[in-house]
Structure formats: structure tokens, C-alpha cells
Design a protein around this motif. Sequence first.
Motif, PDB file in Angstrom:
ATOM      1  N   VAL A  72     -17.539  -8.409 -18.694  1.00  0.00           N
ATOM      2  CA  VAL A  72     -18.784  -8.393 -18.517  1.00  0.00           C
ATOM      3  C   VAL A  72     -19.318  -6.964 -17.846  1.00  0.00           C
ATOM      4  CG1 VAL A  72     -18.799 -10.849 -18.217  1.00  0.00           C
ATOM      5  CG2 VAL A  72     -18.888  -9.211 -16.170  1.00  0.00           C
ATOM      6  N   LEU A  73     -20.741  -6.746 -18.351  1.00  0.00           N
ATOM      7  CA  LEU A  73     -21.254  -5.428 -17.673  1.00  0.00           C
ATOM      8  C   LEU A  73     -21.338  -5.802 -16.167  1.00  0.00           C
ATOM      9  CD1 LEU A  73     -22.453  -3.620 -19.819  1.00  0.00           C
ATOM     10  CD2 LEU A  73     -24.626  -4.384 -19.309  1.00  0.00           C
ATOM     11  N   VAL A  74     -21.265  -4.660 -15.450  1.00  0.00           N
ATOM     12  CA  VAL A  74     -21.549  -4.831 -13.952  1.00  0.00           C
ATOM     13  C   VAL A  74     -23.040  -4.875 -13.808  1.00  0.00           C
ATOM     14  CG1 VAL A  74     -21.405  -3.636 -11.746  1.00  0.00           C
ATOM     15  CG2 VAL A  74     -19.630  -3.228 -13.673  1.00  0.00           C
ATOM     16  N   PRO A  75     -23.530  -5.941 -12.918  1.00  0.00           N
ATOM     17  CA  PRO A  75     -25.074  -6.002 -12.756  1.00  0.00           C
ATOM     18  C   PRO A  75     -25.690  -4.744 -12.105  1.00  0.00           C
ATOM     19  CG  PRO A  75     -23.830  -7.851 -12.245  1.00  0.00           C
ATOM     20  CD  PRO A  75     -22.949  -6.904 -12.378  1.00  0.00           C
ATOM     21  N   ARG A  76     -26.883  -4.084 -12.754  1.00  0.00           N
ATOM     22  CA  ARG A  76     -27.515  -3.125 -12.069  1.00  0.00           C
ATOM     23  C   ARG A  76     -28.522  -3.345 -11.190  1.00  0.00           C
ATOM     24  NH1 ARG A  76     -23.660  -1.700 -15.763  1.00  0.00           N
ATOM     25  NH2 ARG A  76     -24.049   0.141 -17.014  1.00  0.00           N
ATOM     26  N   PRO A  77     -28.568  -2.505 -10.297  1.00  0.00           N
ATOM     27  CA  PRO A  77     -30.044  -3.081  -9.302  1.00  0.00           C
ATOM     28  C   PRO A  77     -31.236  -2.953 -10.195  1.00  0.00           C
ATOM     29  CG  PRO A  77     -28.585  -1.099  -8.545  1.00  0.00           C
ATOM     30  CD  PRO A  77     -28.019  -1.539  -9.688  1.00  0.00           C
ATOM     31  N   SER A  90     -34.118 -11.158 -21.426  1.00  0.00           N
ATOM     32  CA  SER A  90     -32.923 -10.598 -22.008  1.00  0.00           C
ATOM     33  C   SER A  90     -32.905  -9.208 -21.464  1.00  0.00           C
ATOM     34  CB  SER A  90     -32.900 -10.785 -23.495  1.00  0.00           C
ATOM     35  OG  SER A  90     -31.650 -10.040 -23.957  1.00  0.00           O
ATOM     36  N   ASN A  91     -31.545  -8.914 -21.161  1.00  0.00           N
ATOM     37  CA  ASN A  91     -30.965  -7.256 -21.133  1.00  0.00           C
ATOM     38  C   ASN A  91     -30.190  -7.125 -22.063  1.00  0.00           C
ATOM     39  OD1 ASN A  91     -30.198  -5.010 -19.931  1.00  0.00           O
ATOM     40  ND2 ASN A  91     -28.886  -5.624 -18.717  1.00  0.00           N
ATOM     41  N   PRO A  92     -30.590  -7.002 -23.208  1.00  0.00           N
ATOM     42  CA  PRO A  92     -29.691  -6.822 -24.445  1.00  0.00           C
ATOM     43  C   PRO A  92     -28.892  -5.325 -24.417  1.00  0.00           C
ATOM     44  CG  PRO A  92     -31.767  -6.326 -25.023  1.00  0.00           C
ATOM     45  CD  PRO A  92     -31.807  -6.658 -23.851  1.00  0.00           C
ATOM     46  N   PRO A  93     -27.936  -5.012 -25.244  1.00  0.00           N
ATOM     47  CA  PRO A  93     -27.321  -3.869 -25.536  1.00  0.00           C
ATOM     48  C   PRO A  93     -28.407  -2.915 -25.986  1.00  0.00           C
ATOM     49  CG  PRO A  93     -26.268  -5.638 -26.694  1.00  0.00           C
ATOM     50  CD  PRO A  93     -27.294  -5.940 -26.260  1.00  0.00           C
ATOM     51  N   TYR A  94     -28.600  -1.825 -25.358  1.00  0.00           N
ATOM     52  CA  TYR A  94     -29.729  -0.962 -25.654  1.00  0.00           C
ATOM     53  C   TYR A  94     -29.252   0.602 -25.833  1.00  0.00           C
ATOM     54  CZ  TYR A  94     -30.927  -0.902 -20.919  1.00  0.00           C
ATOM     55  OH  TYR A  94     -31.042  -0.727 -19.448  1.00  0.00           O
ATOM     56  N   VAL A  95     -27.949   0.907 -25.791  1.00  0.00           N
ATOM     57  CA  VAL A  95     -27.551   2.359 -25.601  1.00  0.00           C
ATOM     58  C   VAL A  95     -27.384   2.584 -27.214  1.00  0.00           C
ATOM     59  CG1 VAL A  95     -25.864   4.079 -24.758  1.00  0.00           C
ATOM     60  CG2 VAL A  95     -26.391   1.892 -23.379  1.00  0.00           C
ATOM     61  N   ARG A  96     -27.846   3.882 -27.448  1.00  0.00           N
ATOM     62  CA  ARG A  96     -27.463   4.429 -28.912  1.00  0.00           C
ATOM     63  C   ARG A  96     -25.996   4.728 -28.950  1.00  0.00           C
ATOM     64  NH1 ARG A  96     -31.045   8.418 -27.328  1.00  0.00           N
ATOM     65  NH2 ARG A  96     -29.611   9.681 -27.244  1.00  0.00           N
ATOM     66  N   GLY A 131     -17.398   5.027 -15.892  1.00  0.00           N
ATOM     67  CA  GLY A 131     -18.260   3.823 -15.579  1.00  0.00           C
ATOM     68  C   GLY A 131     -18.515   3.266 -16.989  1.00  0.00           C
ATOM     69  N   LEU A 132     -19.156   3.709 -17.910  1.00  0.00           N
ATOM     70  CA  LEU A 132     -19.564   2.993 -19.049  1.00  0.00           C
ATOM     71  C   LEU A 132     -18.394   2.626 -19.838  1.00  0.00           C
ATOM     72  CD1 LEU A 132     -23.131   4.295 -20.292  1.00  0.00           C
ATOM     73  CD2 LEU A 132     -22.530   2.330 -18.564  1.00  0.00           C
ATOM     74  N   ARG A 133     -17.424   3.749 -19.847  1.00  0.00           N
ATOM     75  CA  ARG A 133     -16.494   3.350 -20.848  1.00  0.00           C
ATOM     76  C   ARG A 133     -15.333   2.338 -20.593  1.00  0.00           C
ATOM     77  NH1 ARG A 133     -11.646   6.789 -19.530  1.00  0.00           N
ATOM     78  NH2 ARG A 133     -12.306   7.887 -17.434  1.00  0.00           N
ATOM     79  N   LEU A 174     -19.586  -4.198 -26.564  1.00  0.00           N
ATOM     80  CA  LEU A 174     -20.427  -5.219 -27.252  1.00  0.00           C
ATOM     81  C   LEU A 174     -21.784  -5.386 -26.344  1.00  0.00           C
ATOM     82  CD1 LEU A 174     -20.044  -7.524 -29.422  1.00  0.00           C
ATOM     83  CD2 LEU A 174     -19.222  -8.969 -27.426  1.00  0.00           C
ATOM     84  N   ALA A 175     -21.745  -5.063 -25.072  1.00  0.00           N
ATOM     85  CA  ALA A 175     -22.770  -5.335 -24.211  1.00  0.00           C
ATOM     86  C   ALA A 175     -23.894  -4.375 -23.945  1.00  0.00           C
ATOM     87  CB  ALA A 175     -22.300  -5.790 -22.692  1.00  0.00           C
ATOM     88  N   LEU A 176     -23.267  -2.992 -24.265  1.00  0.00           N
ATOM     89  CA  LEU A 176     -23.848  -1.853 -24.179  1.00  0.00           C
ATOM     90  C   LEU A 176     -24.612  -1.215 -25.420  1.00  0.00           C
ATOM     91  CD1 LEU A 176     -21.349   0.040 -21.933  1.00  0.00           C
ATOM     92  CD2 LEU A 176     -23.566  -0.652 -21.354  1.00  0.00           C
ATOM     93  N   ARG A 177     -23.745  -1.161 -26.708  1.00  0.00           N
ATOM     94  CA  ARG A 177     -24.351  -0.336 -27.979  1.00  0.00           C
ATOM     95  C   ARG A 177     -25.264  -1.354 -28.527  1.00  0.00           C
ATOM     96  NH1 ARG A 177     -19.502   3.002 -29.052  1.00  0.00           N
ATOM     97  NH2 ARG A 177     -20.520   3.465 -31.222  1.00  0.00           N
ATOM     98  N   LEU A 203     -38.099  -8.189 -21.306  1.00  0.00           N
ATOM     99  CA  LEU A 203     -36.817  -7.466 -21.808  1.00  0.00           C
ATOM    100  C   LEU A 203     -36.859  -6.291 -21.180  1.00  0.00           C
ATOM    101  CD1 LEU A 203     -38.256  -7.649 -25.854  1.00  0.00           C
ATOM    102  CD2 LEU A 203     -36.373  -9.022 -24.669  1.00  0.00           C
ATOM    103  N   GLU A 204     -35.400  -5.985 -21.016  1.00  0.00           N
ATOM    104  CA  GLU A 204     -34.988  -4.738 -20.242  1.00  0.00           C
ATOM    105  C   GLU A 204     -34.590  -3.918 -21.588  1.00  0.00           C
ATOM    106  OE1 GLU A 204     -32.249  -4.531 -17.033  1.00  0.00           O
ATOM    107  OE2 GLU A 204     -31.403  -2.644 -17.917  1.00  0.00           O
ATOM    108  N   HIS A 205     -34.997  -2.462 -21.285  1.00  0.00           N
ATOM    109  CA  HIS A 205     -34.673  -1.662 -22.268  1.00  0.00           C
ATOM    110  C   HIS A 205     -34.525  -0.202 -21.566  1.00  0.00           C
ATOM    111  CE1 HIS A 205     -38.638  -0.268 -21.469  1.00  0.00           C
ATOM    112  NE2 HIS A 205     -39.056  -1.436 -21.719  1.00  0.00           N
TER     113      HIS A 205
HETATM  114  N1  GLN Z   1     -28.576   0.015 -18.089  1.00  0.00           N
HETATM  115  C1  GLN Z   1     -27.290   0.233 -18.800  1.00  0.00           C
HETATM  116  C2  GLN Z   1     -26.897   1.820 -18.688  1.00  0.00           C
HETATM  117  O1  GLN Z   1     -26.295   1.843 -17.507  1.00  0.00           O
HETATM  118  C3  GLN Z   1     -27.313  -0.557 -20.150  1.00  0.00           C
HETATM  119  C4  GLN Z   1     -27.340  -1.701 -20.180  1.00  0.00           C
HETATM  120  C5  GLN Z   1     -27.554  -2.322 -21.689  1.00  0.00           C
HETATM  121  O2  GLN Z   1     -27.239  -1.809 -22.444  1.00  0.00           O
HETATM  122  N2  GLN Z   1     -28.116  -3.563 -21.289  1.00  0.00           N
HETATM  123  O3  GLN Z   1     -27.246   2.491 -19.444  1.00  0.00           O
END
Ligand code: GLN
Length: 294
Positions: A105-110, A199-205, A215-217, A222-225, A253-255
Motif C-alpha cells: 500500500v501507498l504510505v498515507p500522505r499528510p 478517491s485518491n487514485p493513481p495520478y502520477v504520469r 521513496g516512490l520507487r 499500481l497505486a501511483l501510475r 478527488l485527490e489529483h
Molecule cells: N501524492 C503521491 C505522490 O507523492 C501520489 C499519490 C497518487 O498517485 N495517488 O506523488
Amino acid sequence: MKCRMTANHDNSGQPMPSREQLLLAGCARLRGQSACGATDVELLLAHVLGLTRAQLRLDPLAPVGIVAHDRFLALLARRLAGEPFAYLTGHREFWSLPIVVTPDVLVPRPDTELLVERALELCGIDNAEIVDLGTGSGAIALALANERPLWRVTAVDRSAAAIEVAKLNARKIGIEQIEWRVGNWFEPLLARRFDLIVSNPPYVRDDDVALASDGLRFEPQLALRGGPDGLDPMRILCKLAPQHLRPGGVIALEHGSDQSSQVCELLVESGFINVRSHPDLADLPRVTEAVWPG
Ligand code: GLN
């Protein structure tokens, strides 16, 4: 046989380093590593010893046994290799709740607390039926359920492993009102309609260099891209959300910080009204919300 262990020696007669000595040795390894600071070193040693930072400082000369010593050095090496701190300790606080995290799982962000804040503000129905799509560790669903015990919460994730982590979190925190579902976005919900979708969907290009950074790597791709422009999941969510909202229902929505105008457009194209974005802790647009007129 005589035991040779004394306060500062282990049972093979080797001197045991003090907490202070280990902290200094840890900090010496940090040289040139900006991703990890002296605070991390201290927090890691405190974690290994099962102490708070304050307790650790109370007795700097206390000897550290070999098991804790080795565990500390192993965790420090992982931290120096860029692994998120939360994966080393196995938890992260979110909305004042202790959330268990694993590499599933993704680490929850503030910043994601903004999504919780907006959802609470937007939905005033006492016994609302709500859904969190792409729940991961369950952090958002758990925060909402904890704040609104009468809400009927459903949480969905495509990863069965993530749902197991989320269920564990629910058990540990003692929250029972969440229905957990494995599946792709709205699929496991059939024709159900809700008062609120978050939803906080994957939204990184896909080509974002940040994906390869420390960190991200280490986090689940699946949760990021989110595809070539990071908006593939957002397109699905905005297109299908009207079929799953009651009239007057809301979506939040988070983006990415550079995606708010596109997310607003997608929502308007789908027929949503009152579309608004909100800034995160760095004052960048991070959450967009809208109302489904029905
Ligand atoms: N906020 C995350 C980041 O550090 C991305 C999370 C997501 O894709 N939902 O980029």
C-alpha cells in the motif's frame, strides 16, 4: 558455567555500545545522504528498542543488546537506500489514526487529509452511504468512518493484498462499519448509488522521473501510475461516477498539483456542477470536488 555478561558486555564478552554511541555511529553513516536525517536515526533506534524518542534520550548511556543493535543497523541501511520510513517501522499516522503500512500500500500522505476534510464538510447527511475507491491501506475510509460512525462506508481496491492491510487496520482501530471489496473502481459495486464518492487514485504520469526517486520507487506502482498523462483512472472515475451517485451526491478527488483544470473539465463534461478545487499544505491545488445534480 560463569556468565560473562555484565551491564556493558554481551555474553561472549563483547562490549555493548550505548544508545549514544549507536546514534553517533548511525549519524556518521548519513554523511552526504540528504534523504535521511539525524531525526530518522533517532526514531529508528527508538522504534527498535520499543521506546519513544523522549525515553531514548533519558538514558543515553544504556547499553544496546546485539539483537537490537543488528536490527537498527539493518533498518538504517534500508533507510539510507531510500526506503520510506513508514515501511521500516510498519506504520504511519493519518488523521491521528495509527495506520499499518506494508509495501502493498501507498504510505498515507499528510496532504490527503485535505480529502478527508473536504468529504466531511461536503456531506452533511447523518447516515450517508459513501464509497472510497482505491482505498489502499484504508486510511481515508477509516478516517471518515471514525469521524462519522453512522456513515455506511464501502471501500474498494483492485489489490487483494491492499484490502488485507486495510482490514487489519480496521480490526486494530476497532472500526466495524466498513464493507471491503476487491475490484476495479466501480465494478464490485454493481448498480449501487452513494451520497459521497472519495478517491485518491493513481495520478502520477508514467514518464514522471519522480517514480524512480527514493521513496516512490519502493511504493506499489499500481497505486501511483496513472497512465501517459496520469489521468487514466480519473477519466474512468469522472465518467462513471454519475451512475453511482444519488441526486445531490458529491465527489471529492485527490489529483496532481498540475491536474486540477483537467479534472475540473472531466467533471463538467460528465454533467457535474459546483466544481471547485482546494489547495494542499504547499498551497497547490490538490483536491477537486463537485456535486451531481441528478
Ligand atoms: N501524492 C503521491 C505522490 O507523492 C501520489 C499519490 C497518487 O498517485 N495517488 O506523488
